[in-house]
Design a protein around this motif. Structure first.
Motif, PDB file in Angstrom:
ATOM      1  N   ASP A  33      -6.301 -41.179  64.219  1.00  0.00           N
ATOM      2  CA  ASP A  33      -7.723 -40.896  63.664  1.00  0.00           C
ATOM      3  C   ASP A  33      -7.987 -39.417  63.875  1.00  0.00           C
ATOM      4  O   ASP A  33      -7.651 -38.349  64.214  1.00  0.00           O
ATOM      5  CB  ASP A  33      -8.933 -41.300  64.624  1.00  0.00           C
ATOM      6  N   LEU A  36     -13.284 -36.028  59.496  1.00  0.00           N
ATOM      7  CA  LEU A  36     -13.253 -35.847  59.043  1.00  0.00           C
ATOM      8  C   LEU A  36     -13.291 -34.249  59.151  1.00  0.00           C
ATOM      9  O   LEU A  36     -13.126 -33.405  57.496  1.00  0.00           O
ATOM     10  CB  LEU A  36     -14.291 -36.852  58.031  1.00  0.00           C
ATOM     11  N   GLY A  69     -17.319 -38.615  60.658  1.00  0.00           N
ATOM     12  CA  GLY A  69     -16.366 -39.308  60.933  1.00  0.00           C
ATOM     13  C   GLY A  69     -14.832 -39.117  61.183  1.00  0.00           C
ATOM     14  O   GLY A  69     -14.510 -38.054  61.631  1.00  0.00           O
ATOM     15  N   THR A  70     -14.487 -39.935  60.729  1.00  0.00           N
ATOM     16  CA  THR A  70     -13.019 -40.268  61.530  1.00  0.00           C
ATOM     17  C   THR A  70     -12.528 -40.388  59.987  1.00  0.00           C
ATOM     18  O   THR A  70     -12.252 -41.216  59.297  1.00  0.00           O
ATOM     19  CB  THR A  70     -12.244 -41.013  62.322  1.00  0.00           C
ATOM     20  N   VAL A  71     -11.211 -39.987  59.587  1.00  0.00           N
ATOM     21  CA  VAL A  71     -10.495 -40.278  58.735  1.00  0.00           C
ATOM     22  C   VAL A  71      -8.499 -40.966  59.364  1.00  0.00           C
ATOM     23  O   VAL A  71      -8.209 -40.213  60.654  1.00  0.00           O
ATOM     24  CB  VAL A  71      -9.953 -39.598  58.084  1.00  0.00           C
ATOM     25  N   ASP A  72      -8.762 -42.203  59.110  1.00  0.00           N
ATOM     26  CA  ASP A  72      -7.154 -42.632  59.951  1.00  0.00           C
ATOM     27  C   ASP A  72      -6.962 -42.991  58.506  1.00  0.00           C
ATOM     28  O   ASP A  72      -5.211 -43.288  58.602  1.00  0.00           O
ATOM     29  CB  ASP A  72      -7.308 -43.869  60.287  1.00  0.00           C
ATOM     30  N   ASP A  92      -8.557 -50.423  51.844  1.00  0.00           N
ATOM     31  CA  ASP A  92      -9.795 -49.840  53.422  1.00  0.00           C
ATOM     32  C   ASP A  92      -9.147 -48.188  53.495  1.00  0.00           C
ATOM     33  O   ASP A  92      -9.493 -47.913  54.628  1.00  0.00           O
ATOM     34  CB  ASP A  92      -9.037 -50.696  54.451  1.00  0.00           C
ATOM     35  N   ASP A  94     -10.551 -44.403  54.421  1.00  0.00           N
ATOM     36  CA  ASP A  94     -11.626 -43.945  54.439  1.00  0.00           C
ATOM     37  C   ASP A  94     -11.926 -42.295  53.554  1.00  0.00           C
ATOM     38  O   ASP A  94     -13.498 -42.232  53.841  1.00  0.00           O
ATOM     39  CB  ASP A  94     -11.058 -43.059  56.088  1.00  0.00           C
ATOM     40  N   ASP A 125     -18.816 -46.156  52.967  1.00  0.00           N
ATOM     41  CA  ASP A 125     -18.500 -44.610  53.769  1.00  0.00           C
ATOM     42  C   ASP A 125     -17.367 -44.815  52.974  1.00  0.00           C
ATOM     43  O   ASP A 125     -16.421 -43.950  54.158  1.00  0.00           O
ATOM     44  CB  ASP A 125     -18.349 -45.367  54.757  1.00  0.00           C
ATOM     45  N   LEU A 126     -16.791 -44.889  51.730  1.00  0.00           N
ATOM     46  CA  LEU A 126     -15.225 -43.931  51.368  1.00  0.00           C
ATOM     47  C   LEU A 126     -15.736 -42.780  50.949  1.00  0.00           C
ATOM     48  O   LEU A 126     -16.705 -42.519  50.115  1.00  0.00           O
ATOM     49  CB  LEU A 126     -14.870 -44.939  49.899  1.00  0.00           C
TER      50      LEU A 126
END
Length: 288
Positions: A33, A36, A69-72, A92, A94, A125-126
């Motif tokens: 992760d 963002l 927020g986080t990005v995976d 799915d 991010d 939440d995109l």
């Protein structure tokens, strides 16, 4: 590093499993992760977003997204539209990174088609990150650089002046092309959506010096002539370009707006994989 659903070779995806024909997923070797805000800051710095702020109608950078927020998982596509939003949500992801976004000078009202485009991003939440002219002009990761790679151009330099910046690239072919060979090379390598590469064939028999401005770049025809180019490669043309090219004795190659602008987002896909993030490429060719 590509492990599961495609193999990577010379920037091209080759299916090794059951994958939808317009979607390629790449799993990074050590996914993690990322905040963002860090993701956005890294892209902003690499693409020099601020340097194009006064030059571009597009609101480059994070167009839609939360303060935290986080990005995976990162999806990439040429166009930020309902079709790519829905596919990114289905994957799915991010954040979706695109070349063409949804804000060109801001919104007066969030209604109608604007609302319809924004609603799935917010509801799911995109986040949406956009790089328009900065991605055209990047001399390693940019769209013009990708076309130059396909053609094997050497001795490259920035091309396509726009204020203090550039949005294209020029270079010299290692071996001279004929106009037919040049068209065939682009037709084979680009995602044209089944549409032919068009040429305004008014230049010399041997093509060595090539200028590139992807998308809609015929406004830089005079600059190409002044630079001694034998051919200008772009995506789409304007009526006046026919006569201007004929009078100047230079080739113009119209390889498709979409087709010439897949390279930048694919290069960003490779970059964020190096950061340890899972990626998905969403292909939505327009044929234009």
């Amino acid at each position: 590093m590509c492990l599961i659903e495609i193999s990577c070779r010379a920037g091209e995806a080759e299916s090794v499993g059951r994958v939808e024909p317009t979607e390629y997923k790449v799993l990074a070797g050590h996914a993690r992760d990322m905040e963002l805000s860090e993701f956005v800051d890294r892209l902003d710095a690499e693409l020099r977003i601020d340097d194009y702020a006064e030059l571009d109608a597009s609101a480059n950078g994070l167009q839609v997204g939360p303060d935290d927020g986080t990005v995976d998982h990162v999806a990439v596509a040429v166009d930020g539209v309902e079709a790519t939003f829905e596919r990114a949500i289905d994957a799915d992801a991010d954040v979706l990174v695109t070349h063409h976004g949804i804000s060109w000078g801001g919104f007066d009202r969030v209604t109608g088609r604007t609302y319809d485009r924004l609603e799935p991003l917010v509801a799911n939440d995109l986040a949406l990150y956009v790089s328009h002219l900065p991605l055209d002009g990047h001399q390693e990761l940019g769209n013009a650089a990708g076309v130059a790679d396909v053609l094997g151009l050497e001795d490259r330099s920035p091309f396509g002046e726009l204020g203090p910046e550039y949005i294209g690239q020029r270079g010299t072919a290692a071996d001279a092309y004929s106009i037919d060979d040049l068209r065939e090379r682009l037709q084979t390598a680009l995602e044209t959506g089944g549409q032919p590469v068009q040429t305004l064939a008014f230049g010399p028999d041997e093509i060595e010096e090539i200028a590139i401005v992807t998308g809609s770049g015929t406004d830089w025809l005079d600059e190409a002539v002044d630079a001694g180019a034998d051919a200008l490669i772009t995506g789409e043309g304007k009526q006046k370009a026919y006569h201007e090219a004929r009078e100047a004795g230079v080739h113009v190659v119209l390889a498709g707006h979409y087709a010439t602008e897949t390279f930048g987002v694919r290069a960003l896909q490779g970059l964020v994989e190096e950061w340890g993030l899972e990626t998905t490429y969403l292909e939505e060719p327009t044929g234009l």
